[in-house]
Write a protein that holds these residues in place. Structure first.
Motif, mmCIF file in Angstrom:
data_model
loop_
_atom_site.group_PDB
_atom_site.id
_atom_site.type_symbol
_atom_site.label_atom_id
_atom_site.label_comp_id
_atom_site.label_asym_id
_atom_site.label_seq_id
_atom_site.Cartn_x
_atom_site.Cartn_y
_atom_site.Cartn_z
ATOM 1 N N CYS A 156 24.386 5.353 -8.577
ATOM 2 C CA CYS A 156 25.180 6.225 -9.455
ATOM 3 C C CYS A 156 24.420 7.497 -9.836
ATOM 4 C CB CYS A 156 25.672 5.476 -10.697
ATOM 5 S SG CYS A 156 24.467 5.240 -12.004
ATOM 6 N N ASN A 157 23.081 7.471 -9.728
ATOM 7 C CA ASN A 157 22.278 8.658 -10.031
ATOM 8 C C ASN A 157 21.800 9.393 -8.780
ATOM 9 O OD1 ASN A 157 22.281 8.433 -12.920
ATOM 10 N ND2 ASN A 157 20.861 6.717 -12.725
ATOM 11 N N GLY A 158 21.856 8.714 -7.621
ATOM 12 C CA GLY A 158 21.370 9.333 -6.392
ATOM 13 C C GLY A 158 19.865 9.449 -6.339
ATOM 14 N N THR A 159 19.166 8.477 -6.928
ATOM 15 C CA THR A 159 17.708 8.495 -6.958
ATOM 16 C C THR A 159 17.140 7.483 -5.976
ATOM 17 O OG1 THR A 159 17.782 6.925 -8.816
ATOM 18 C CG2 THR A 159 17.565 9.261 -9.353
ATOM 19 N N GLU A 168 22.097 8.055 -1.538
ATOM 20 C CA GLU A 168 22.980 9.172 -1.876
ATOM 21 C C GLU A 168 23.836 8.792 -3.079
ATOM 22 O OE1 GLU A 168 25.353 10.788 1.213
ATOM 23 O OE2 GLU A 168 23.670 11.107 2.582
ATOM 24 N N GLN A 169 24.057 9.746 -3.952
ATOM 25 C CA GLN A 169 24.842 9.488 -5.161
ATOM 26 C C GLN A 169 26.286 9.128 -4.814
ATOM 27 O OE1 GLN A 169 25.628 12.785 -7.954
ATOM 28 N NE2 GLN A 169 24.812 11.476 -9.564
ATOM 29 N N ASN A 171 30.025 6.780 -6.539
ATOM 30 C CA ASN A 171 30.648 6.091 -7.670
ATOM 31 C C ASN A 171 30.465 4.584 -7.539
ATOM 32 O OD1 ASN A 171 31.442 8.568 -8.577
ATOM 33 N ND2 ASN A 171 33.551 8.389 -7.851
ATOM 34 N N TYR A 195 22.335 4.990 -16.638
ATOM 35 C CA TYR A 195 23.501 5.115 -15.768
ATOM 36 C C TYR A 195 24.238 6.418 -16.057
ATOM 37 C CZ TYR A 195 22.940 0.171 -14.565
ATOM 38 O OH TYR A 195 22.456 -1.028 -14.112
ATOM 39 N N ASN A 196 24.693 7.062 -14.994
ATOM 40 C CA ASN A 196 25.498 8.271 -15.108
ATOM 41 C C ASN A 196 26.952 7.857 -15.304
ATOM 42 O OD1 ASN A 196 26.940 10.627 -14.760
ATOM 43 N ND2 ASN A 196 25.841 11.288 -12.936
ATOM 44 N N ASN A 199 29.681 8.296 -12.736
ATOM 45 C CA ASN A 199 29.636 7.533 -11.477
ATOM 46 C C ASN A 199 29.507 6.029 -11.719
ATOM 47 O OD1 ASN A 199 27.871 10.266 -11.015
ATOM 48 N ND2 ASN A 199 29.220 9.861 -9.293
#
Length: 428
Positions: A156-159, A168-169, A171, A195-196, A199
């Motif tokens: 959800c963060n793409g980290t 890849e970020q 949902n 958490y974002n 997403n």
């Protein structure tokens, strides 16, 4: 016919705990069940083929009709459908199970189709999580839920996940039935999970019959990764490979993943075993149906050596080819945050970054000189990979991945055959 409908109405009422007879509820249900089992679907003159087609049609149409009901009504809908088809519980569950198996996508049946290879589907997380239904099986308190939370956090963060896996970020959705919101809040604080909200979402309830709502949510929110914790809780704590509702769920989750190109992580349990040192597919609770129904399956177990915890993650089934079968990653655990720390691969000392970087270097070497044959010794000398065996394994992986690398057997020698590899430009 009128009597049968009355019996069915009485059966549904009895199932819901209503008093409809002076007989004890359990014996009354058995009596009604006995009346509907093994009744023919057509007239006596109908052929077996006619009856079979009629039953299949009724089942498929009935399941579609049940999807349109209120979620609370769907359990009753399954009972009503079974009654309409005049089938006992065991016969109905077997019919559903067979329908699930028969409607799964079949592998190619000819040699030509098999050797053409499957089109590559981009994994959600390279070297870890592919598109499809992934069972993540571990015993209680091994850290399987926290491991899943870390995966969802990275997506959800793409980290970068565990400092090793490129992400890849996208949902995400967590379906959490094993822990309360208080349990989750505690772990979030302890682990420092971030958490974002754009997403990420979490559901605290779900049943196998709520699949239409799940599919609707996935489509409307473009969800790419779902974590379900756990299969046992979703099945109502009484999981059975022959359970009709659960069989339908496994089938539909696979279809959902394939249709929309998503990854579904199903947290699951292992059979209890003291001093576990490895995990095999036979250790998975409910293996007969769950293992076969999953596209990918990971076994997760913990060892305590020299006072330090070592967590092992091994791929037991890899239908998507995202990871080589039996690949095993090892982790330690931070005592303060309970987060997993990537340590190494059990099959080698190279990091994932090194492996992927070297694969790219070898492929580019061959690609720059198309149709030119290179053996492992030459590749190792040119690229300084460390040793000839490592170069040979890298060439083999590229060949197996069908990325344009072909191999030719060297001039026949006594003993083990040797191969050279080349990049082949495909005709447009």
């Amino acid at each position: 016919m009128k009597q049968n409908n009355q019996n069915l109405d009485a059966f549904v009422k009895a199932f819901n705990g209503e008093i409809v007879s002076e007989e004890p509820t359990e014996s009354f249900i058995k009596k009604v069940d006995a009346e509907v089992i093994d009744k023919p679907q057509g007239k006596p003159k109908d052929s077996i083929a006619t009856v079979a087609k009629s039953m299949k049609q009724k089942l498929e149409e009935g399941l579609k009709e049940i999807d349109q009901l209120d979620p609370i009504e769907r359990s009753c809908g399954l009972i009503a459908l079974r009654g309409q088809m005049k089938l006992g519980a065991n016969a109905f569950e077997k019919l559903v199970e067979n329908l699930v198996r028969m409607t799964e996508k079949r592998p190619p049946s000819t040699f030509k189709e098999l050797t053409q290879g499957k089109p590559k589907v981009r994994p959600i997380i390279p070297d870890l999580l592919g598109v499809g239904l992934t069972v993540f099986a571990a015993e209680g308190y091994a850290g399987k839920t926290t491991f899943g939370y870390e995966i969802i956090e990275a997506v959800c963060n793409g980290t970068k996940l565990f400092g090793q896996f490129e992400v890849e970020q996208a949902n995400t959705l967590i379906i959490q039935l094993d822990e309360s919101d208080a349990d989750f809040e505690y772990k979030q604080h302890e682990m420092g999970l971030q958490y974002n909200d754009k997403n990420w979402a979490i559901w605290w309830s779900f049943t196998p019959l709520e699949f239409p709502e799940l599919e609707k949510y996935v489509v409307e929110n473009n969800v790419k990764v779902i974590m379900m914790d756990s299969l046992i809780s979703i099945a109502g704590k009484e999981i059975s490979p022959k359970d009709a509702e659960f069989g339908i769920l496994i089938y539909r989750l696979n279809q959902l993943a394939g249709k929309y190109g998503i990854a579904i992580i199903c947290i699951h349990h292992l059979n209890k075993k003291p001093n576990r040192k490895e995990v095999y597919k036979e250790d998975i609770f409910g293996t007969a149906f769950i293992f076969n129904g999953a596209a990918n399956c990971w076994g997760f177990w913990v060892e305590h050596t020299s006072g330090e915890m070592l967590a092992n993650l091994r791929i037991l089934k890899a239908r998507t080819g995202t990871v080589d079968i039996n690949e095993q990653y090892r982790f330690t655990k931070c005592p303060d945050t309970r987060r997993h720390i990537y340590m190494d691969r059990a099959s080698g000392t190279a990091t994932l970054d090194e492996l992927n970087s070297n694969k790219d270097r070898v492929r580019n070497l061959l690609k720059d000189s198309p149709f030119t044959l290179f053996n492992a010794k030459e590749v190792n000398r040119i690229l300084n990979l460390g040793n000839e065996n490592y170069a040979r394994n890298t060439l083999k992986k590229l060949h197996d991945e069908r990325v344009g690398i072909d191999r030719v057997e060297d001039k026949k020698t006594v003993g083990r055959p040797k191969f050279s590899y080349r990049y082949v430009i495909k005709a447009s």
